[in-house]
Design an enzyme around this catalytic site. Structure first.
Site, PDB file in Angstrom:
ATOM      1  N   ARG A  47     -12.664 -11.068  -1.397  1.00 14.63           N
ATOM      2  CA  ARG A  47     -11.713 -10.436  -0.349  1.00 14.63           C
ATOM      3  C   ARG A  47     -10.730 -12.169   0.200  1.00 14.63           C
ATOM      4  O   ARG A  47      -9.624 -11.480   0.260  1.00 14.63           O
ATOM      5  CB  ARG A  47     -12.241 -10.223   1.403  1.00 14.63           C
ATOM      6  CG  ARG A  47     -11.774  -9.640   2.352  1.00 14.63           C
ATOM      7  CD  ARG A  47     -11.524  -9.345   3.092  1.00 14.63           C
ATOM      8  NE  ARG A  47     -13.663  -9.780   3.228  1.00 14.63           N
ATOM      9  CZ  ARG A  47     -13.855 -10.412   3.931  1.00 14.63           C
ATOM     10  NH1 ARG A  47     -13.578 -11.431   4.060  1.00 14.63           N
ATOM     11  NH2 ARG A  47     -15.526 -10.360   4.216  1.00 14.63           N
ATOM     12  N   TYR A  99      11.847   3.143   6.994  1.00 15.10           N
ATOM     13  CA  TYR A  99      10.808   4.365   6.505  1.00 15.10           C
ATOM     14  C   TYR A  99       9.780   4.909   7.422  1.00 15.10           C
ATOM     15  O   TYR A  99       9.297   3.801   8.199  1.00 15.10           O
ATOM     16  CB  TYR A  99       9.711   3.024   5.282  1.00 15.10           C
ATOM     17  CG  TYR A  99       8.888   4.210   5.120  1.00 15.10           C
ATOM     18  CD1 TYR A  99       8.670   5.456   4.687  1.00 15.10           C
ATOM     19  CD2 TYR A  99       7.543   3.075   5.353  1.00 15.10           C
ATOM     20  CE1 TYR A  99       7.871   5.809   3.816  1.00 15.10           C
ATOM     21  CE2 TYR A  99       6.436   3.918   4.821  1.00 15.10           C
ATOM     22  CZ  TYR A  99       6.349   5.544   4.031  1.00 15.10           C
ATOM     23  OH  TYR A  99       5.519   5.531   3.543  1.00 15.10           O
ATOM     24  N   ASP A 171      11.871  -6.544   5.216  1.00 14.99           N
ATOM     25  CA  ASP A 171      11.785  -4.987   3.739  1.00 14.99           C
ATOM     26  C   ASP A 171      12.367  -5.073   2.997  1.00 14.99           C
ATOM     27  O   ASP A 171      13.594  -4.514   2.627  1.00 14.99           O
ATOM     28  CB  ASP A 171      11.587  -3.927   4.586  1.00 14.99           C
ATOM     29  CG  ASP A 171       9.925  -3.292   3.408  1.00 14.99           C
ATOM     30  OD1 ASP A 171      10.646  -3.081   2.498  1.00 14.99           O
ATOM     31  OD2 ASP A 171      10.065  -2.188   4.402  1.00 14.99           O
ATOM     32  N   LYS A 196       6.568   0.593  -5.138  1.00 15.15           N
ATOM     33  CA  LYS A 196       7.649   0.848  -5.790  1.00 15.15           C
ATOM     34  C   LYS A 196       8.665   0.534  -7.149  1.00 15.15           C
ATOM     35  O   LYS A 196       8.083   0.092  -8.219  1.00 15.15           O
ATOM     36  CB  LYS A 196       8.538   0.946  -4.658  1.00 15.15           C
ATOM     37  CG  LYS A 196       8.472   0.952  -3.165  1.00 15.15           C
ATOM     38  CD  LYS A 196       7.560   3.232  -3.186  1.00 15.15           C
ATOM     39  CE  LYS A 196       7.620   3.666  -1.665  1.00 15.15           C
ATOM     40  NZ  LYS A 196       6.146   3.505  -1.396  1.00 15.15           N
TER      41      LYS A 196
END
Ligand code: PLP
Length: 380
Positions: A47, A99, A171, A196
């Site tokens: 982690r 978005y 973004d 994406k």
């Protein structure tokens, strides 16, 4: 190192000292042996850090011209980490056309935890200043916006952020660092849904942040480790592999998209076409100044202006797949009002142009003639 070389080699030196493998191994491990408590080779628990994820994080920092990369389990997990930098009462000014999932995260999760969001039409950056007060901490920009393809002037936002000592986050999912490098334009944080274009093959969900400032990187790393929304080594590997062809894929995405956009504009069954490459796009000049090309996304409305006309068209497409998401090698078509942006109330959606007859295309890298033929037959 120039960009195309960076996609392949950036941040990737000394990747496998054990055997010299050219690609970083997938370190599918949770933990690392120690010779004595604290006696490890830089990795203790996956982690906190994993060598495959670190290789990806270094590559991300390199292609965005940043210093520190952080990879997360999804784009939204990356945005979530940014928002966790703030305290109840803090205010954030966000793009109003963004978005749907980002909007949902802001309004349904973080507003409930005491953050206040102002959603502002930033196509004219002078609209932002009126919303700044002593509680404002961050300007959140998405450009080009999803799905209306609005362009926001990153340099103008950065001047405002610096004047008022705010952070500026961009973004960069739609543009990718091949077309636009927000940190060079004055942003503090660049975020990606690597699901994406960075991944590029519709086979991995992953998110990222890149920054230049060490203190900001440390604060974000604290959240990444403390909240734990990290990505796994296999997914890190897939995005690393995707990044290596980002530049050539983006070139073809841009070429095909220009042809499809120009075709759509001449078709009698199409009403409006939203693509920043058109000279009469309201912020075409800003797009030209801050981007190297106009990207792989187009939105358009049908001339019938009805839900039914949009649905029929989507059902008839054969090469374009009707699906959520974008940025893969294959062409996808979506219906923002019922799919990606369904979480935004209809009234707010329509104010920004997300009407029922709006269709969003993610133009892939197939032969452009096949894509145009497909849309032609679907339009009837
Ligand atoms: C512009 C933009 N930002 C963020 C996200 C969220 O990314 P993810 O789906 O990887 O969580 C998306 C997803 O579609 C997006 O299009």
């Amino acid at each position: 190192m120039k960009f195309n070389t960076k996609t392949i080699h950036g941040g990737q030196h000394n990747i496998d000292p054990a055997y010299g493998s050219v690609m970083p191994p997938i370190y599918q491990t949770t933990t690392y042996s120690q010779t004595t408590p604290g006696g490890h080779k830089g990795f203790e628990y996956s982690r906190s850090a994993n060598p495959t994820r670190s290789a990806l994080e270094n590559a991300l920092a390199s292609i965005e011209n940043g210093k520190y990369g952080l990879a997360f389990g999804s784009g939204l997990a990356a945005i979530d980490a940014v928002m966790k930098l703030f305290k109840p009462g803090d205010e954030i000014i966000s793009t109003n056309d963004l978005y749907g999932g980002s909007y949902r995260l802001f309004t349904k999760i973080f507003e409930g935890l005491g953050l206040k969001f102002h959603f502002v039409g930033m196509q004219d950056a002078s609209n932002i200043e009126a919303f700044i007060n002593e509680k404002t901490k961050l300007i959140w920009v998405e450009t080009p916006t999803n799905p209306m393809m609005n362009i926001i002037d990153i340099v103008a936002c950065s001047k405002l952020a610096k004047k008022h000592k705010l952070l500026l986050a961009v973004d960069n999912t739609f543009a990718t660092p091949y077309l636009q490098q927000p940190l060079d334009l004055g942003a503090d944080i660049v975020m990606h849904s690597a699901t994406k274009y960075l991944g590029g093959h519709s086979d991995v969900v992953l998110g990222s942040l890149v920054v230049k400032n060490k203190d900001l990187a440390d604060r974000l790393y604290f959240v990444q480790n403390a909240s734990g929304a990290i990505c796994g080594p296999q997914d890190s590997f897939l995005v690393l592999r995707g990044i290596k062809t980002l530049h050539i894929r983006m070139q073809r995405h841009c070429e095909n998209t220009e042809k499809v956009a120009k075709f759509l504009r001449t078709h009698p069954k199409v009403d409006k076409v939203y693509w920043p490459g058109f000279e009469d796009h309201p912020n075409h000049d800003i797009a030209k100044a801050q981007m190297k090309g106009f990207g792989g996304m187009i939105s358009f409305t049908t001339s019938e202006k009805t839900l039914d006309s949009a649905v029929k068209l989507l059902e008839k497409l054969k090469v374009f797949t009707l699906a959520e998401s974008l940025g893969g090698v294959e062409s996808l078509a979506g219906h923002p009002a019922s799919m990606t942006h369904a979480s935004i109330p209809k009234e707010d959606r329509e104010k920004t142009g997300i009407v029922d007859s709006l269709i969003r295309l993610s133009v892939g890298i197939e032969d452009d003639e096949d894509l145009i033929e497909d849309i032609k037959q679907a339009l009837g």
